[in-house]
Write an enzyme that holds these catalytic residues in place. Sequence first.
Site, PDB file in Angstrom:
ATOM      1  N   CYS A   1      98.503  21.334   1.889  1.00 35.80           N
ATOM      2  CA  CYS A   1      98.723  20.832   0.527  1.00 35.80           C
ATOM      3  C   CYS A   1      97.415  20.626  -0.234  1.00 35.80           C
ATOM      4  O   CYS A   1      97.356  20.832  -1.447  1.00 35.80           O
ATOM      5  CB  CYS A   1      99.507  19.525   0.572  1.00 35.80           C
ATOM      6  SG  CYS A   1      98.804  18.289   1.674  1.00 35.80           S
TER       7      CYS A   1
ATOM      8  N   GLU B   1     100.771   8.317   5.724  1.00 35.42           N
ATOM      9  CA  GLU B   1      99.942   9.005   4.725  1.00 35.42           C
ATOM     10  C   GLU B   1      99.846   8.143   3.477  1.00 35.42           C
ATOM     11  O   GLU B   1      99.934   8.644   2.348  1.00 35.42           O
ATOM     12  CB  GLU B   1     100.521  10.381   4.370  1.00 35.42           C
ATOM     13  CG  GLU B   1     100.569  11.324   5.555  1.00 35.42           C
ATOM     14  CD  GLU B   1     100.901  12.746   5.151  1.00 35.42           C
ATOM     15  OE1 GLU B   1     100.055  13.614   5.369  1.00 35.42           O
ATOM     16  OE2 GLU B   1     101.999  12.979   4.618  1.00 35.42           O
TER      17      GLU B   1
HETATM   18 ZN   LIG Z   1      97.134  17.124   0.727  1.00 38.28          ZN
END
Ligand SMILES: [Zn+2]
Length: 640
Positions: free
Chosen positions: A402, A318
């Site tokens: 998120c 990520e």
């Molecule tokens: Zn996120």
Amino acid sequence: MTKTVKDRQFRPVAVPDVELGGFWGKWQDAVCQSTAETLLDRCVEAGMIKAIDVSEPSPGIVIPIQPWGGTTQMFWDSDLGKSIETIAYSLYRRPNPELETRADRIIDMYEKLQDQDGYLNAWFQRVQPDRRWTNLRDHHELYCAGHLIEAAVAYYQATGKRKLLDIMCRFADYMITVFGHGEGQIPGYCGHEEIELALVKLARVTGEKKYLDLSKFFIDERGTEPHFFTEEAKRDGRDPESFIQKTYEYGQAHQPVREQKKVVGHAVRAMYLYSGMADIATEYRDDSLTAALETLWDDLTTKQMYITGGIGPAASNEGFTCYYDLPNDTAYAETCASVGLVFWASRLLGRGPNRRYADVMEQALYNGALPGLSIDGKTFFYDNPLESTGGHHRWKWHHCPCCPPNIARLVTSIGSYMYAVAEDEIAVHLYGESTARLKLANGADVELRQETSYPWEGAIAFTTKLARPAKFALSLRIPEWAVGATLSVNGRMLDLSAHLTGGYARIEREWSDGDRVALYLPLALRPQYANPKVRQDVGRVALMRGPLVYCVEATDNGEDLNAIVLPRELPAAETVVLDDLNGAVAIDISVEREETEDWGKALYRQTRPERRPHKARFVPYHLWDNRAPGEMLVWVQSEK
Ligand SMILES: [Zn+2]
């Protein structure tokens, strides 16, 4: 005493002090009407409320433990925190007693959940109580606390209700006893940064320096030797080498922060850390932190950032890979990472306005973060590729949710990124229809009205409202792209070059009620070429107008968008207002198109494809996938 630029300390204005209309007003309405409630509904569906409700049995492990030794369920407090934060900002814009009651009930549950000593974390109180503070590297304990602190500050500012703020002050007071180098204290910090910037918000709203000191402690400790994560793993009976991400670069803990020169690891973590560092640099006037951040800023923005302000190309971590690695179709470019870049850039403005940061803040805001939300506020992008063959669409929700609350809280709090105040100076970093009520430390109360259709049009007018004349400086960002910008005060043109400091026009004078400042930023269409080291963009061109990156979509242009070839010299373009896309300005431009229909069956042949004249329509990238689904492309072929 004459002040140097670095002597100033700019702090953002409170969200309720800026009222938005125009472009941002529409986006805020979408969050108020849909997203704020949707966020809470999804949290309920996921079981997050049950997790904090002590009158119910603990739901236990709902999302199984993963190979890295944890589960996304461990971050549920952060999702609730960001949702409450969004609700807080939305309540200020649009009262919603039902939603407020729902938020109040969650806050009541947190009050009941909190331990006597102040500790608060749904997972480590209700599911794994024996694992508290045992794995800061992986378990997001302080990260969750940080998001609840941000929620507490927002809820207090928007509603005046202190309960969550008091809860989080108790928790932060407890942290102060837990963390440190004293006997029995933990000399550690969180694997996922966030607590650092949250403690600064808490300090600013309470006036308590102790919270700044704790934030600074976490920043100063990070990456020092003997390494805390290694020692912690040994103490916990874990093999420090057996670590799914393999390197402490993942959480920017591989070196002390002041020695870090390259932006590495998980993109969101990096942005949150640098945001906290920038805040601490401002509060302590810490030049060593500022110097480190300047190096990291250059590293990110000259070697590792998409033209959209998207960052972190790889899904595997990520985050970041190697320099100039910016694949378009597989770009991860998480919405949260661009939100984090906006956070960082805005905090780098704490030591004085500088368009080097603010221009990128605007670029990442419009093109990296905002695509994460649909026009109706109901669906979300997690990753943000710059090319799609038609299979990439917004989600109703995500297994790791998120991004939705992150873009929603940014949109609803955008006013506090537009304006900042120092003792005797107002900085306007972003433009948009708004009214700001600003209190300067020198005692001046200023209401600043900004009238504009920006970013669709470049004319911006400010009017001051003052009870009595006041001396202060007004600094207005002149974006680097705004070649030919003009500025006048009460109808008198100013020589921009004589007033420019750090890319801001600084007008220092005694202001009176009703003074008018007119700024004009030409929004010329401009081609953008990538550094030839970016292999994925070779022979390609992207279009920008003002702060907006444009793209082509199949719904306007048919399939095979890679057949579009933009001429070497940009031909005259027509602008068209699209009512079905929030009144966006689209661009119609003459291009060439390679034959695809007439090519025939062959996969390969000796002759180049024929080219025919074609009219292409470009739309703002942040609005893609809001109409009929299909292909999308940012970097189109450029005539050699
Ligand atoms: Zn996120």
